[in-house]
Design a protein around this motif. Structure first.
Motif, short mmCIF file in Angstrom:
data_model
loop_
_atom_site.label_atom_id
_atom_site.label_comp_id
_atom_site.label_asym_id
_atom_site.label_seq_id
_atom_site.Cartn_x
_atom_site.Cartn_y
_atom_site.Cartn_z
N GLY A 62 -36.55 -39.36 -5.82
CA GLY A 62 -37.23 -39.56 -4.53
C GLY A 62 -36.53 -38.84 -3.39
O GLY A 62 -37.17 -38.27 -2.51
N VAL A 63 -35.20 -38.85 -3.41
CA VAL A 63 -34.44 -38.13 -2.39
C VAL A 63 -34.72 -36.63 -2.49
O VAL A 63 -34.99 -35.97 -1.48
CB VAL A 63 -32.92 -38.42 -2.53
N ARG A 64 -34.65 -36.11 -3.69
CA ARG A 64 -34.88 -34.67 -3.89
C ARG A 64 -36.28 -34.26 -3.47
O ARG A 64 -36.49 -33.17 -2.95
CB ARG A 64 -34.65 -34.30 -5.35
N ALA A 65 -37.25 -35.12 -3.70
CA ALA A 65 -38.62 -34.81 -3.34
C ALA A 65 -38.95 -35.16 -1.90
O ALA A 65 -40.08 -35.00 -1.46
CB ALA A 65 -39.58 -35.56 -4.29
N ASP A 66 -37.94 -35.67 -1.17
CA ASP A 66 -38.10 -36.02 0.24
C ASP A 66 -39.17 -37.10 0.43
O ASP A 66 -39.94 -37.08 1.39
CB ASP A 66 -38.41 -34.79 1.07
N ARG A 67 -39.23 -38.06 -0.49
CA ARG A 67 -40.21 -39.13 -0.42
C ARG A 67 -39.67 -40.39 0.22
O ARG A 67 -40.39 -41.38 0.33
CB ARG A 67 -40.70 -39.50 -1.83
N LEU A 68 -38.44 -40.41 0.66
CA LEU A 68 -37.82 -41.64 1.12
C LEU A 68 -37.59 -41.70 2.62
O LEU A 68 -36.73 -42.42 3.10
CB LEU A 68 -36.49 -41.86 0.38
N ARG A 69 -38.35 -41.00 3.37
CA ARG A 69 -38.19 -41.04 4.83
C ARG A 69 -39.10 -42.02 5.45
O ARG A 69 -40.08 -42.41 5.07
CB ARG A 69 -38.42 -39.65 5.41
#
Length: 69
Positions: A62-69
């Motif tokens: 999720g961090v790598r895919a930038d889904r956690l903002r």
């Protein structure tokens, strides 16, 4: 019965996702089958969170895919 791994003397490394600032550095340790120990580098004697390896992998994805903002 679940037991916690012995974390005495383990090698810790800063997460490559920590920005290097003093306020948000996470350290992880490798070599624990099925689990990932995580701690706050500002408090190395403090508590350690122990995540199931699959949950940690999902989190990093999720961090790598930038889904956690």
């Amino acid at each position: 019965m679940k037991t916690n791994p012995d974390l005495a003397g383990v090698a810790w490394r800063k997460s490559s996702y920590s920005d290097g600032g003093e306020d948000n550095c996470v350290e992880v340790s490798d070599g624990f089958p099925g689990a990932v120990p995580v701690r706050d580098s500002k408090n190395p004697e403090g508590p350690v969170l122990l995540f199931p390896a699959a949950a940690w992998s999902d989190f990093i994805g999720g961090v790598r895919a930038d889904r956690l903002r």
